[in-house]
Structure formats: C-alpha cells, structure tokens
Design a protein around this motif. Structure first.
Motif, PDB file in Angstrom:
ATOM      1  N   SER A   1       0.828  -1.206   0.000  1.00 12.78           N
ATOM      2  CA  SER A   1       0.000   0.000   0.000  1.00 12.78           C
ATOM      3  C   SER A   1       0.859   1.252   0.000  1.00 12.78           C
ATOM      4  O   SER A   1       2.051   1.219   0.315  1.00 12.78           O
ATOM      5  N   THR A   2       0.243   2.369  -0.372  1.00 12.22           N
ATOM      6  CA  THR A   2       0.824   3.670  -0.085  1.00 12.22           C
ATOM      7  C   THR A   2       0.363   4.087   1.305  1.00 12.22           C
ATOM      8  O   THR A   2      -0.600   3.534   1.833  1.00 12.22           O
ATOM      9  N   VAL A   3       1.023   5.077   1.888  1.00 17.70           N
ATOM     10  CA  VAL A   3       0.723   5.463   3.270  1.00 17.70           C
ATOM     11  C   VAL A   3      -0.308   6.583   3.343  1.00 17.70           C
ATOM     12  O   VAL A   3      -1.328   6.469   4.008  1.00 17.70           O
ATOM     13  N   ALA A   4      -0.048   7.694   2.652  1.00 15.76           N
ATOM     14  CA  ALA A   4      -0.816   8.912   2.901  1.00 15.76           C
ATOM     15  C   ALA A   4      -2.039   9.073   2.012  1.00 15.76           C
ATOM     16  O   ALA A   4      -2.985   9.761   2.381  1.00 15.76           O
ATOM     17  N   GLY A   5      -2.043   8.467   0.829  1.00 21.23           N
ATOM     18  CA  GLY A   5      -3.119   8.714  -0.121  1.00 21.23           C
ATOM     19  C   GLY A   5      -4.430   8.066   0.258  1.00 21.23           C
ATOM     20  O   GLY A   5      -4.474   7.059   0.970  1.00 21.23           O
ATOM     21  N   GLU A   6      -5.520   8.666  -0.242  1.00 20.56           N
ATOM     22  CA  GLU A   6      -6.836   8.065  -0.039  1.00 20.56           C
ATOM     23  C   GLU A   6      -6.988   6.831  -0.931  1.00 20.56           C
ATOM     24  O   GLU A   6      -6.136   6.554  -1.778  1.00 20.56           O
ATOM     25  N   SER A   7      -8.113   6.134  -0.799  1.00 25.63           N
ATOM     26  CA  SER A   7      -8.296   4.884  -1.538  1.00 25.63           C
ATOM     27  C   SER A   7      -8.359   5.098  -3.042  1.00 25.63           C
ATOM     28  O   SER A   7      -8.116   4.169  -3.810  1.00 25.63           O
ATOM     29  N   GLY A   8      -8.665   6.301  -3.470  1.00 23.69           N
ATOM     30  CA  GLY A   8      -8.713   6.575  -4.907  1.00 23.69           C
ATOM     31  C   GLY A   8      -7.485   7.265  -5.443  1.00 23.69           C
ATOM     32  O   GLY A   8      -7.450   7.674  -6.612  1.00 23.69           O
ATOM     33  N   SER A   9      -6.449   7.394  -4.643  1.00 22.44           N
ATOM     34  CA  SER A   9      -5.242   8.115  -5.063  1.00 22.44           C
ATOM     35  C   SER A   9      -4.400   7.276  -6.008  1.00 22.44           C
ATOM     36  O   SER A   9      -4.622   6.074  -6.191  1.00 22.44           O
ATOM     37  N   ALA A  10      -3.387   7.900  -6.598  1.00 26.28           N
ATOM     38  CA  ALA A  10      -2.535   7.219  -7.562  1.00 26.28           C
ATOM     39  C   ALA A  10      -1.529   6.314  -6.852  1.00 26.28           C
ATOM     40  O   ALA A  10      -1.011   6.659  -5.792  1.00 26.28           O
ATOM     41  N   ASP A  11      -1.250   5.174  -7.462  1.00 27.69           N
ATOM     42  CA  ASP A  11      -0.284   4.229  -6.898  1.00 27.69           C
ATOM     43  C   ASP A  11       1.143   4.758  -6.940  1.00 27.69           C
ATOM     44  O   ASP A  11       1.995   4.276  -6.190  1.00 27.69           O
ATOM     45  N   THR A  12       1.411   5.715  -7.840  1.00 29.05           N
ATOM     46  CA  THR A  12       2.795   6.136  -8.068  1.00 29.05           C
ATOM     47  C   THR A  12       3.171   7.414  -7.327  1.00 29.05           C
ATOM     48  O   THR A  12       4.080   8.129  -7.734  1.00 29.05           O
ATOM     49  N   LEU A  13       2.486   7.712  -6.242  1.00 30.37           N
ATOM     50  CA  LEU A  13       2.862   8.863  -5.421  1.00 30.37           C
ATOM     51  C   LEU A  13       4.211   8.612  -4.752  1.00 30.37           C
ATOM     52  O   LEU A  13       4.591   7.473  -4.475  1.00 30.37           O
ATOM     53  N   ARG A  14       4.941   9.700  -4.471  1.00 34.62           N
ATOM     54  CA  ARG A  14       6.165   9.575  -3.668  1.00 34.62           C
ATOM     55  C   ARG A  14       5.746   9.366  -2.221  1.00 34.62           C
ATOM     56  O   ARG A  14       5.245  10.274  -1.566  1.00 34.62           O
ATOM     57  N   ASP A  15       5.944   8.174  -1.741  1.00 32.81           N
ATOM     58  CA  ASP A  15       5.396   7.783  -0.446  1.00 32.81           C
ATOM     59  C   ASP A  15       6.041   6.456  -0.051  1.00 32.81           C
ATOM     60  O   ASP A  15       6.365   5.646  -0.929  1.00 32.81           O
ATOM     61  N   PRO A  16       6.234   6.190   1.236  1.00 30.14           N
ATOM     62  CA  PRO A  16       6.623   4.829   1.620  1.00 30.14           C
ATOM     63  C   PRO A  16       5.530   3.848   1.214  1.00 30.14           C
ATOM     64  O   PRO A  16       4.361   4.215   1.061  1.00 30.14           O
ATOM     65  N   ARG A  17       5.915   2.593   1.033  1.00 29.60           N
ATOM     66  CA  ARG A  17       4.942   1.541   0.718  1.00 29.60           C
ATOM     67  C   ARG A  17       4.797   0.611   1.909  1.00 29.60           C
ATOM     68  O   ARG A  17       5.797   0.129   2.455  1.00 29.60           O
ATOM     69  N   GLY A  18       3.564   0.383   2.325  1.00 30.18           N
ATOM     70  CA  GLY A  18       3.318  -0.592   3.360  1.00 30.18           C
ATOM     71  C   GLY A  18       3.645  -1.986   2.855  1.00 30.18           C
ATOM     72  O   GLY A  18       3.403  -2.308   1.685  1.00 30.18           O
ATOM     73  N   PHE A  19       4.175  -2.824   3.736  1.00 32.46           N
ATOM     74  CA  PHE A  19       4.584  -4.189   3.390  1.00 32.46           C
ATOM     75  C   PHE A  19       4.090  -5.075   4.526  1.00 32.46           C
ATOM     76  O   PHE A  19       4.813  -5.396   5.455  1.00 32.46           O
ATOM     77  N   ALA A  20       2.787  -5.419   4.474  1.00 29.26           N
ATOM     78  CA  ALA A  20       2.131  -6.102   5.586  1.00 29.26           C
ATOM     79  C   ALA A  20       1.898  -7.567   5.244  1.00 29.26           C
ATOM     80  O   ALA A  20       1.362  -7.888   4.177  1.00 29.26           O
ATOM     81  N   LEU A  21       2.289  -8.450   6.157  1.00 28.89           N
ATOM     82  CA  LEU A  21       2.236  -9.890   5.912  1.00 28.89           C
ATOM     83  C   LEU A  21       1.504 -10.600   7.045  1.00 28.89           C
ATOM     84  O   LEU A  21       1.727 -10.301   8.215  1.00 28.89           O
ATOM     85  N   LYS A  22       0.641 -11.546   6.668  1.00 27.16           N
ATOM     86  CA  LYS A  22      -0.073 -12.364   7.649  1.00 27.16           C
ATOM     87  C   LYS A  22       0.258 -13.832   7.367  1.00 27.16           C
ATOM     88  O   LYS A  22      -0.013 -14.342   6.282  1.00 27.16           O
ATOM     89  N   PHE A  23       0.867 -14.485   8.361  1.00 30.69           N
ATOM     90  CA  PHE A  23       1.218 -15.896   8.248  1.00 30.69           C
ATOM     91  C   PHE A  23       0.201 -16.720   9.047  1.00 30.69           C
ATOM     92  O   PHE A  23       0.022 -16.489  10.249  1.00 30.69           O
ATOM     93  N   TYR A  24      -0.456 -17.685   8.384  1.00 34.41           N
ATOM     94  CA  TYR A  24      -1.462 -18.522   9.034  1.00 34.41           C
ATOM     95  C   TYR A  24      -0.761 -19.766   9.596  1.00 34.41           C
ATOM     96  O   TYR A  24      -0.713 -20.821   8.953  1.00 34.41           O
ATOM     97  N   THR A  25      -0.197 -19.649  10.798  1.00 40.89           N
ATOM     98  CA  THR A  25       0.590 -20.729  11.380  1.00 40.89           C
ATOM     99  C   THR A  25      -0.285 -21.665  12.198  1.00 40.89           C
ATOM    100  O   THR A  25      -1.443 -21.347  12.517  1.00 40.89           O
ATOM    101  N   GLU A  26       0.272 -22.807  12.571  1.00 41.81           N
ATOM    102  CA  GLU A  26      -0.457 -23.756  13.415  1.00 41.81           C
ATOM    103  C   GLU A  26      -0.632 -23.257  14.839  1.00 41.81           C
ATOM    104  O   GLU A  26      -1.387 -23.824  15.620  1.00 41.81           O
ATOM    105  N   GLU A  27       0.079 -22.173  15.188  1.00 47.04           N
ATOM    106  CA  GLU A  27       0.008 -21.627  16.546  1.00 47.04           C
ATOM    107  C   GLU A  27      -0.733 -20.293  16.586  1.00 47.04           C
ATOM    108  O   GLU A  27      -0.700 -19.600  17.599  1.00 47.04           O
ATOM    109  N   GLY A  28      -1.410 -19.951  15.505  1.00 45.23           N
ATOM    110  CA  GLY A  28      -2.097 -18.671  15.435  1.00 45.23           C
ATOM    111  C   GLY A  28      -1.536 -17.810  14.322  1.00 45.23           C
ATOM    112  O   GLY A  28      -0.534 -18.157  13.682  1.00 45.23           O
ATOM    113  N   ASN A  29      -2.180 -16.687  14.072  1.00 44.24           N
ATOM    114  CA  ASN A  29      -1.727 -15.783  13.020  1.00 44.24           C
ATOM    115  C   ASN A  29      -0.545 -14.946  13.507  1.00 44.24           C
ATOM    116  O   ASN A  29      -0.575 -14.395  14.613  1.00 44.24           O
ATOM    117  N   TYR A  30       0.466 -14.843  12.647  1.00 41.87           N
ATOM    118  CA  TYR A  30       1.617 -13.997  12.938  1.00 41.87           C
ATOM    119  C   TYR A  30       1.690 -12.918  11.873  1.00 41.87           C
ATOM    120  O   TYR A  30       1.746 -13.213  10.672  1.00 41.87           O
TER     121      TYR A  30
END
Length: 485
Positions: free
Chosen positions: A99-128
């Motif tokens: 994701s981008t950080v600051a833009g609204e849901s309709g904003s451009a993907d190519t804005l100068r902005d950090p990109r979120g890098f969010a990961l969900k692992f479905y482990t046998e001991e719960g979500n990490y």
C-alpha cells in the motif's frame, strides 16, 4: 421451495435467502403510482448499498494484496521456537498487502510515499503478522508523534489541499525524520511496482528459543525481481494514465503465472549488545550495520494466488504487530509499543470487534477464549460453554510455557526522549553512498517538494539538517532553493 430449472444458473435471493421475483422493476401502486414500502427486496438492496463502504484506513488506504506461502530454507530454530520457522522445507500459507501510506483509496499508486509491506502468516500456533514498510526506518520513533505526523501528510482542514508547509514544518522540527526523508526523496521513494521493492519489518523484535534464550531480530525481504524505481516525471505520467498501475501490475503478474518472490533474511543481535551498540538498536529511525550484524537467510516468500474478491480479502484484512506467536516477542521500541495498541484498535473501529472471524483474518487453528458477543458475531459465540475464567467446568486455560520471554528493565517512570540524538550520521552516510546521478535526482526531488513552502524559515531550518548530515547535501539543496548559507 423454489427450484432452479437451469442447473447452470443460481436463484437471486435476499440476504435472508428468499427468492427475488423481479430485480428490474420496483413494486408500485399501479403503472404510474408511487413505489410501495412493502417492496422489501428494494429496501434491502438500497439499504445495503448505502452501507457498502466501511471506513477506509486512516493510513495505507490504497493497496493491493495476494495470497502465497513462506518456505523455510535455513534452519534457525536454535534461535526461535516459532513453529513456522521450525524446519527447512516447512511451508506456511500467508497473505500480503502492499500500500501507499498517505493517499486516499482513490489516489494514484505512483505517489512519492513509503509503501506498506504487511504480511499475515497462518501458522499452526495462530496468526503472525509482520507489519512493515519498503524502508528499514521511519520518520518518527515515538508513537505519541504519529497522529501529528499523519495530519501533515493529509489534507489541510481549511483548503482540503495537500499542504507542503505542514509537511516541511513538521520535518524541520523533527530532525529524527531526516534519514527517512532522504530515502523518500531518493529514487527509492517511488517503486516501479510492488514486485520490484524490498520489504522490512523495520522494528526490532525478539526471538526466543525452546531453552528460553533470546536474541534481538530485524526482518529483511529482498525482492527476487530486482529493484526498479520510477523518476518523478515518469511517475506523474503513469498517475495520469493509470492511477492503479501498481495494483494492476501485481494482479496481472500473478494471473499470468509470473509469481513474485522475496528472499527472507534476518539480522540477529545478542541481547547484551543492545547496551553498548553505537546506535540505540530499538530506534526505528536507525538501521543496524550489516557489517556488524550480517544478513542471515531464513526463507522465501512467494505470492501465487490473487484474491477472489477485493473487498472480502484486501479491504477487510486486518494486520497488527501485536499478532505474535510463541517464540516471537517485542522490543522496547517506543513506536512499536504504541502500534501494539493502535493497529488492533483501528480494526475494531473500522471493521468491527469480531473482524477476526472473517475468513481472511481467521486463524487456521482453533480459537478458544472467553470473548463473547459484539456486532457481527458469526460463530457459535461460545455456545453454552463456560464464559468466565478461572472456572471448574473444563474451559480453556493458559499455557505458562508460552509466556513472553522476560527482560530486565530499570529507571524512573517518566516521559523521556530517546537517549540517542544523532539524527545525522546515518542520513549522511546514505547520501554519500549514492551514485552521482542519484544524488542529483535526490536534490531535484527535495527542491521540487520544498519550493511550494511559503515560510522561508521552514526552508532554512530544514537546510540546516541537510548540512549537518553532509555539507554538500545541504549546500546543493540551498542552491536549488536559491537560499544563501
């Protein structure tokens, strides 16, 4: 019961499962009469339509996601007892959202902005969850500053326009932001696609093994597609032609079988080193030198399946750095500590108290606790079982062996700053590492971003930070802005 005579088609129904006889015409009093309130299918359809949008994320509103897996390629189980890292070849299903950080849901993907890098692992001991960015550092290091920082990235409450004065006023008064500002204004500030960028856990975490021994850890995700970035001109052109460029690229790549992958590495630091390392290792505005703590291969992450429904999966997925599993603990990183509350609370507000029951968020192992009720509770709600603890009815109980690892603390409870005020060394080192052409583009990007700032003192104050990082760095920005130093 109404039967469907054509087995290739399904019957249209209301949300209660009743068949809809006419979905093209409202029920009226006569051919030209008013619409009747008894047309319950119409009322349900309009009422649901009014509620189709849940509140968008305050940050990271625009994003794309995909399913995949994580595979262990190097045995590091002597450092952590986390099951998903337990043996070479073990695969864990996962979901990623970029994701981008600051833009609204309709904003451009190519804005100068950090990109979120969010990961969900479905482990046998719960979500990490690992909830990071495509940068190893961040603008601030204390959660108490986060709402103010994000306000500067959003729209001015009077003009409803982006406000460069607010952006640079905040940064110039927050010198700890300089390292991230330098990254943001460099070529890395606009990745070519989500596939062509690295990812980082950013924060320091703690791994603990089966013997109770711990180490500090940082996560790195190295793109196997190679790093590619966009110049400001090309990014602006793409934003005008296809503001959903990154979203489309990720979807099409996976759809065509070109599955993006990342090599997953970690840096490990002995607990004792934190007391004498030359930078505070818990300060998220700093990095650990890879000469001091080399990257160690852990595994490989592959994304190989697109979402079947964007809203159900990408929009309703919830991430929190507080979602951990045995063998993984937190550090005293002050920004991380604030996020442990803020992210879960944001999702309880945005999606609901029972968002964990949605398929995209549901853990693969059984959930057993005494949480009850709340809007949209969609499971058995505990049935008639014990609803309090402790109890003598055989309900679920705690497992002491899964307590978080302890660590020593000392000092006086007080609102105090970090004990490290060197905001310039690493930013200067980064500037000096850049090739000449990248330095030039960095300066051009900063000058373009600061030129609209109306308050000359803000510019001068920010130039002072660049000068402290590197004299040439500050001098070139000053020259580009026409300010004598």
């Amino acid at each position: 019961m109404t039967k469907n005579l054509d087995p290739t088609k399904s019957n249209l129904t209301t949300d209660q499962g009743a068949p809809v006889g006419d979905n093209q015409n409202s029920m009226t009093a006569g051919v030209r009469g008013p619409v009747l309130i008894q047309d319950v299918a119409l009322l349900e359809k309009l009422a649901h339509f009014n509620r189709e949008r849940i509140p968008e994320r305050v940050v990271h509103a625009k994003g794309a996601g995909a399913h995949g897996y994580f595979e262990v390629t190097n045995d590091l189980s002597h450092y952590t007892k986390a099951d998903l890292f337990s043996k070479v070849g073990k695969k864990t299903p996962m979901f990623a959202r970029f994701s981008t950080v600051a833009g609204e849901s309709g904003s451009a993907d190519t804005l100068r902005d950090p990109r979120g890098f969010a990961l969900k692992f479905y482990t046998e001991e719960g979500n990490y969850d690992i909830v990071g960015n495509n940068t190893p550092v961040f603008f601030i290091r204390d959660a108490i500053k986060f709402p103010d920082f994000i306000h500067t990235q959003k729209r001015d409450p009077q003009t409803h326009l982006k406000n460069p004065n607010a952006v640079w006023d905040f940064w110039s008064l927050s010198p700890e932001a300089l390292h991230q500002v330098t990254i943001l204004m460099s070529d890395r500030g606009i990745p070519a696609t989500f596939r062509h960028m690295h990812g980082f856990g950013s924060h320091t975490f703690k791994w603990t093994n089966a013997e109770g021994e711990s180490v500090w850890v940082k996560y790195h995700f190295k793109t196997e597609q190679g790093i590619k970035n966009l110049t400001a001109d090309v990014a602006e052109q793409i934003a005008g032609e296809n503001p959903d460029h990154h979203t489309e690229d990720l979807f099409n790549a996976i759809e065509n079988g070109d599955f993006p992958a990342w090599k997953v590495c970690v840096q490990l630091m002995p607990l004792a080193d934190a007391d004498h390392y030359r930078f505070n290792p818990f300060d998220v505005t700093k990095v650990w030198s890879q000469k001091d703590y080399p990257l160690i291969e852990l595994g490989r992450m592959v994304l190989n399946e697109n979402p079947a429904n964007y809203f159900a999966e990408v929009e309703q997925v919830t991430f929190s750095p507080g979602n951990i599993v045995p063998g993984i603990d937190f550090s005293p990183d002050k920004l991380l500590q604030g996020r442990l509350f803020a992210y879960g609370d944001a999702h309880r507000h945005r999606v609901g108290a029972n968002s964990h029951l949605l398929p995209i968020n549901r853990s693969k192992n059984d959930v057993n606790n005494y949480h009850r009720d709340g809007a949209m509770r969609s499971d058995a709600n505990g049935g008639g079982s014990a609803y309090y603890e402790p109890n003598s009815l055989g309900g679920p109980t705690e497992t002491p062996e899964n307590k978080q690892a302890s660590f020593e603390i000392h000092g006086v409870a007080d609102a105090v700053p970090y004990d490290d005020d060197d905001h310039y060394t690493q930013a200067g080192d980064l500037y000096r590492l850049l090739p000449a052409d990248e330095k030039t583009r960095l300066i051009e990007n900063i000058v373009a971003a600061m030129s609209p700032v109306k308050d000359e003192q803000i510019k001068i104050r920010q130039i002072g930070h660049f000068l402290k990082a590197d004299p040439e760095y500050g001098a070139r920005v000053a020259e580009g802005l026409g300010i004598k130093i």
